[in-house]
Enzyme design. Structure first.
Site, PDB file in Angstrom:
ATOM      1  N   THR A  14      33.419   5.853  16.499  1.00 52.30           N
ATOM      2  CA  THR A  14      32.484   5.104  15.646  1.00 52.30           C
ATOM      3  C   THR A  14      32.963   5.078  14.189  1.00 52.30           C
ATOM      4  O   THR A  14      33.064   4.018  13.570  1.00 52.30           O
ATOM      5  CB  THR A  14      31.085   5.772  15.700  1.00 52.30           C
ATOM      6  N   VAL A  15      33.274   6.247  13.645  1.00 51.03           N
ATOM      7  CA  VAL A  15      33.594   6.314  12.216  1.00 51.03           C
ATOM      8  C   VAL A  15      35.034   5.861  11.948  1.00 51.03           C
ATOM      9  O   VAL A  15      35.293   5.058  11.029  1.00 51.03           O
ATOM     10  CB  VAL A  15      33.357   7.736  11.661  1.00 51.03           C
ATOM     11  N   GLY A 136      25.563  10.341   5.129  1.00 57.26           N
ATOM     12  CA  GLY A 136      26.590   9.334   4.838  1.00 57.26           C
ATOM     13  C   GLY A 136      26.255   8.282   3.792  1.00 57.26           C
ATOM     14  O   GLY A 136      27.024   8.086   2.851  1.00 57.26           O
ATOM     15  N   ILE A 138      24.172   8.259   1.474  1.00 53.59           N
ATOM     16  CA  ILE A 138      23.758   8.797   0.167  1.00 53.59           C
ATOM     17  C   ILE A 138      24.965   9.506  -0.443  1.00 53.59           C
ATOM     18  O   ILE A 138      25.484  10.438   0.171  1.00 53.59           O
ATOM     19  CB  ILE A 138      22.623   9.839   0.315  1.00 53.59           C
ATOM     20  N   GLY A 189      19.750   4.292  21.273  1.00 53.24           N
ATOM     21  CA  GLY A 189      21.013   4.697  20.641  1.00 53.24           C
ATOM     22  C   GLY A 189      20.821   5.552  19.404  1.00 53.24           C
ATOM     23  O   GLY A 189      21.769   5.835  18.680  1.00 53.24           O
ATOM     24  N   GLU A 192      21.698  11.181  20.922  1.00 50.07           N
ATOM     25  CA  GLU A 192      22.804  11.358  21.867  1.00 50.07           C
ATOM     26  C   GLU A 192      22.257  11.706  23.249  1.00 50.07           C
ATOM     27  O   GLU A 192      21.134  12.204  23.373  1.00 50.07           O
ATOM     28  CB  GLU A 192      23.679  12.545  21.416  1.00 50.07           C
ATOM     29  N   ASP A 203      22.830  20.226  13.491  1.00 46.92           N
ATOM     30  CA  ASP A 203      23.507  19.221  12.663  1.00 46.92           C
ATOM     31  C   ASP A 203      22.990  19.281  11.218  1.00 46.92           C
ATOM     32  O   ASP A 203      23.774  19.338  10.265  1.00 46.92           O
ATOM     33  CB  ASP A 203      23.254  17.839  13.293  1.00 46.92           C
ATOM     34  N   LYS A 207      24.778  20.598   7.425  1.00 43.21           N
ATOM     35  CA  LYS A 207      24.757  19.850   6.155  1.00 43.21           C
ATOM     36  C   LYS A 207      24.121  20.688   5.047  1.00 43.21           C
ATOM     37  O   LYS A 207      24.606  20.707   3.916  1.00 43.21           O
ATOM     38  CB  LYS A 207      23.981  18.545   6.350  1.00 43.21           C
ATOM     39  N   GLY A 304      25.739   6.382  11.467  1.00 35.77           N
ATOM     40  CA  GLY A 304      26.109   5.045  11.919  1.00 35.77           C
ATOM     41  C   GLY A 304      27.440   4.645  11.309  1.00 35.77           C
ATOM     42  O   GLY A 304      27.889   5.231  10.318  1.00 35.77           O
TER      43      GLY A 304
HETATM   44  N1  LIG Z   1      28.835   8.683  14.171  1.00 35.87           N
HETATM   45  C1  LIG Z   1      28.177   8.953  13.065  1.00 35.87           C
HETATM   46  O1  LIG Z   1      27.217   8.254  12.704  1.00 35.87           O
HETATM   47  C2  LIG Z   1      28.609  10.092  12.194  1.00 35.87           C
HETATM   48  C3  LIG Z   1      27.889  10.343  11.002  1.00 35.87           C
HETATM   49  C4  LIG Z   1      28.293  11.375  10.165  1.00 35.87           C
HETATM   50  C5  LIG Z   1      29.381  12.149  10.517  1.00 35.87           C
HETATM   51  N2  LIG Z   1      30.047  11.905  11.694  1.00 35.87           N
HETATM   52  C6  LIG Z   1      31.186  12.769  12.012  1.00 35.87           C
HETATM   53  O2  LIG Z   1      32.344  11.955  12.110  1.00 35.87           O
HETATM   54  C7  LIG Z   1      33.254  12.531  13.048  1.00 35.87           C
HETATM   55  C8  LIG Z   1      33.598  11.486  14.112  1.00 35.87           C
HETATM   56  O3  LIG Z   1      32.406  11.053  14.720  1.00 35.87           O
HETATM   57  P1  LIG Z   1      32.328   9.750  15.652  1.00 35.87           P
HETATM   58  O4  LIG Z   1      30.878   9.453  15.819  1.00 35.87           O
HETATM   59  O5  LIG Z   1      33.225   8.692  15.150  1.00 35.87           O
HETATM   60  O6  LIG Z   1      32.891  10.353  17.011  1.00 35.87           O
HETATM   61  P2  LIG Z   1      33.393   9.553  18.318  1.00 35.87           P
HETATM   62  O7  LIG Z   1      32.852   8.163  18.308  1.00 35.87           O
HETATM   63  O8  LIG Z   1      33.109  10.427  19.457  1.00 35.87           O
HETATM   64  O9  LIG Z   1      34.968   9.472  18.080  1.00 35.87           O
HETATM   65  C9  LIG Z   1      35.813  10.582  18.184  1.00 35.87           C
HETATM   66  C10 LIG Z   1      37.248  10.113  18.207  1.00 35.87           C
HETATM   67  O10 LIG Z   1      38.093  11.244  18.311  1.00 35.87           O
HETATM   68  C11 LIG Z   1      39.026  11.021  19.343  1.00 35.87           C
HETATM   69  N3  LIG Z   1      39.381  12.282  19.981  1.00 35.87           N
HETATM   70  C12 LIG Z   1      38.550  13.157  20.582  1.00 35.87           C
HETATM   71  N4  LIG Z   1      39.252  14.194  21.092  1.00 35.87           N
HETATM   72  C13 LIG Z   1      40.539  13.926  20.800  1.00 35.87           C
HETATM   73  C14 LIG Z   1      41.747  14.586  21.080  1.00 35.87           C
HETATM   74  N5  LIG Z   1      41.771  15.750  21.734  1.00 35.87           N
HETATM   75  N6  LIG Z   1      42.902  14.030  20.629  1.00 35.87           N
HETATM   76  C15 LIG Z   1      42.886  12.868  19.932  1.00 35.87           C
HETATM   77  N7  LIG Z   1      41.762  12.187  19.645  1.00 35.87           N
HETATM   78  C16 LIG Z   1      40.618  12.715  20.081  1.00 35.87           C
HETATM   79  C17 LIG Z   1      38.358  10.099  20.335  1.00 35.87           C
HETATM   80  O11 LIG Z   1      39.355   9.426  21.096  1.00 35.87           O
HETATM   81  P3  LIG Z   1      39.001   8.309  22.206  1.00 35.87           P
HETATM   82  O12 LIG Z   1      38.330   7.185  21.443  1.00 35.87           O
HETATM   83  O13 LIG Z   1      40.281   7.902  22.775  1.00 35.87           O
HETATM   84  O14 LIG Z   1      38.057   8.970  23.164  1.00 35.87           O
HETATM   85  C18 LIG Z   1      37.565   9.176  19.394  1.00 35.87           C
HETATM   86  O15 LIG Z   1      38.383   8.132  18.978  1.00 35.87           O
HETATM   87  C19 LIG Z   1      32.548  13.780  13.608  1.00 35.87           C
HETATM   88  O16 LIG Z   1      32.959  14.903  12.871  1.00 35.87           O
HETATM   89  C20 LIG Z   1      31.078  13.497  13.337  1.00 35.87           C
HETATM   90  O17 LIG Z   1      30.300  14.649  13.193  1.00 35.87           O
HETATM   91  C21 LIG Z   1      29.689  10.904  12.525  1.00 35.87           C
END
Ligand SMILES: NC(=O)c1ccc[n+]([C@@H]2O[C@H](COP(=O)([O-])OP(=O)(O)OC[C@H]3O[C@@H](n4cnc5c(N)ncnc54)[C@H](OP(=O)(O)O)[C@@H]3O)[C@@H](O)[C@H]2O)c1
Length: 431
Positions: A14-15, A136, A138, A189, A192, A203, A207, A304
């Site tokens: 996502t990010v 995020g 803010i 959505g 989780e 979580d 923070k 998001g």
């Molecule tokens: N989503 C949000 O709204 C949000 C908000 C604030 C902070 N965050 C933080 O941002 C970070 C990423 O979140 P996200 O929501 O983007 O997570 P996500 O959608 O689950 O994406 C994780 C990514 O990491 C990759 N990955 C996982 N294990 C791996 C490995 N062993 N080797 C290489 N790549 C690997 C995945 O690959 P594949 O795509 O190939 O599976 C995917 O591309 C986290 O620390 C989360 O806490 C997220």
């Protein structure tokens, strides 16, 4: 034209994809703002064949993200994988050891290892950007490390988890029960499939540990944080709180109390008239008590793709400009071990709900326990059903010592008319 800032992006979920999209879409204006072009050199994720809705054909693909740490053609590693241990930690450590800056949205990593990583960054002349790790949308890390740097920050209050705030809002608006609303949030959505991290407060606790470190110049200490999530909250609590003029919020509180630190993450009862009381749905809000400012409350969406990737970009641009700010606002070697207050000795007003059998003498038994624990009632509501049936008794107290409230709750559980775990929440008015 100045040399580009060369980026390795590890994680294309996502990010990570959100960041790639912004860099591709706004390349011209970003290079003007950053003073140099931003160039993605390589990317990495688990599955190379996955369709990600972005064109990554111009970038190198790294099967092993950690390889980015030793590439000479990368200045900043953007860690978008997640998790406090394993790959994300190894990548962050190795990147900093080789003098590369990192940008991360990973609150779990920093809440558990923030001090060690901050030291590593400083020892190697690198920096850590983590605006996206907390609320995020803010710019709270920037606000606290830079905007409020001239202030003595005495307290931080935050609604730090959008999923919980959304669920509490839905429960209030629809009268729905926790489990039904959780199911709806998952379908929409907003929660989780495994909601534990959100609804059990982990979580938001990560923070809070980071904000507290910046506010008080202490090492982030997630392990000592007292955390309670929202599983125990019922629609009855929401309804009665409303009747008393309050809303229930999962609140992170970090407060300097006479040189010691009070830090809790738990559902609290907040007056509707309070700025935090009206923050609803997926919105986050952070209030920082500063000695030279009046009530700086910042609010916005905390998660998001858009809000999170936008926060990541602000760190990338800062790093392109050469801005280096100590991770928690002061040099890592100056961060102190926090000295905690004895929570039992802190005082507050309280909201208490008891599920009791409607029998003669039940109120007298409850009153006797409250009297013996020096607890003075401010308001009380009990609506009768048929005698012998289960009814809620809801009361609010005047200022009471936390230890006395806990002791009273233990004694209530010993009454044979009290049929469920008491629901106890602080009434928080902010400083
Ligand atoms: N989503 C949000 O709204 C949000 C908000 C604030 C902070 N965050 C933080 O941002 C970070 C990423 O979140 P996200 O929501 O983007 O997570 P996500 O959608 O689950 O994406 C994780 C990514 O990491 C990759 N990955 C996982 N294990 C791996 C490995 N062993 N080797 C290489 N790549 C690997 C995945 O690959 P594949 O795509 O190939 O599976 C995917 O591309 C986290 O620390 C989360 O806490 C997220």
């Amino acid at each position: 034209m100045a040399e580009p800032l060369r980026l390795g992006i590890a994680g294309l979920g996502t990010v990570g994809t959100g960041v790639v999209k912004i860099i591709q879409k706004h390349a011209d204006v970003l290079s003007k703002r950053a003073g140099r072009p931003l160039k993605i050199v390589c990317v990495s994720a688990r599955d190379r064949t996955k369709n990600r809705d972005i064109d990554i054909s111009d970038y190198d693909w790294e099967e092993d993200a950690v390889a980015m740490a030793s590439r000479d053609d990368i200045d900043t590693v953007v860690e978008m994988i997640g998790g406090s241990e394993g790959l994300a930690k190894e990548l962050a450590e190795k990147s900093l050891q080789s003098g590369k800056n990192i940008v991360t949205a990973n609150k779990a990593l920093l809440a558990h290892h923030g001090f060690e990583l901050a030291k590593l960054a400083e020892d190697n002349g690198a920096s850590i950007g983590y605006e996206a790790a907390v609320a995020g949308g803010i710019p709270i890390i920037k606000a606290m490390r830079e905007g409020f740097a001239g202030n003595d920050m005495t307290a931080v209050y935050g609604i730090l988890n959008g999923t919980c705030n959304y669920m509490l809002t839905q429960m209030r608006e629809t009268g729905g029960d926790f489990n039904d609303i959780l199911k709806e949030a998952q379908e929409a959505g907003y929660a989780e499939a495994d909601p534990t991290f959100d609804i059990d407060g982990i979580d938001a606790g990560h923070k809070l540990a980071l904000l507290s470190a910046i506010a008080f110049g202490t090492k982030p200490d997630f392990d000592s944080l007292k955390i309670k999530g929202i599983r125990q909250i019922t629609s009855t609590d929401i309804e009665y709180a409303e009747e008393f003029g309050y809303r229930i919020k999962l609140l992170g509180i970090a407060r300097n109390e006479g040189g010691k630190l009070m830090q809790v993450l738990e559902p609290c009862v907040v007056p509707v008239s309070n700025p935090l009381g009206v923050i609803e749905d997926v919105y986050n809000a952070v209030y920082v008590a500063c000695d030279s400012l009046e009530t700086p409350l910042l609010t916005g969406k905390g998660a998001g793709e858009g809000p999170t990737a936008s926060a990541v970009m602000s760190d990338i641009i800062d790093q392109a400009r050469g801005l280096k700010i100590p991770t928690f606002g002061i040099p890592a070697n100056d961060l102190k071990d926090p000295e905690w207050t004895d929570l039992g000795q802190t005082s507050s007003r309280y909201y208490l709900r008891l599920a009791v059998l409607d029998k003669p003498g039940v109120i007298a038994d409850i009153s006797a326990i409250l009297r013996d624990q020096h607890i003075s009632i401010e308001g009380l509501v009990q609506r009768g059903r048929d005698p012998g049936q289960e009814v809620p008794i809801v009361l609010t107290t005047h200022e009471t010592k936390h230890a006395d409230m806990l002791k009273a709750c233990e004694l209530f559980k010993g009454l044979d008319t009290v049929v469920d775990e008491p629901c106890l929440m602080r009434i928080e008015e902010l400083e």
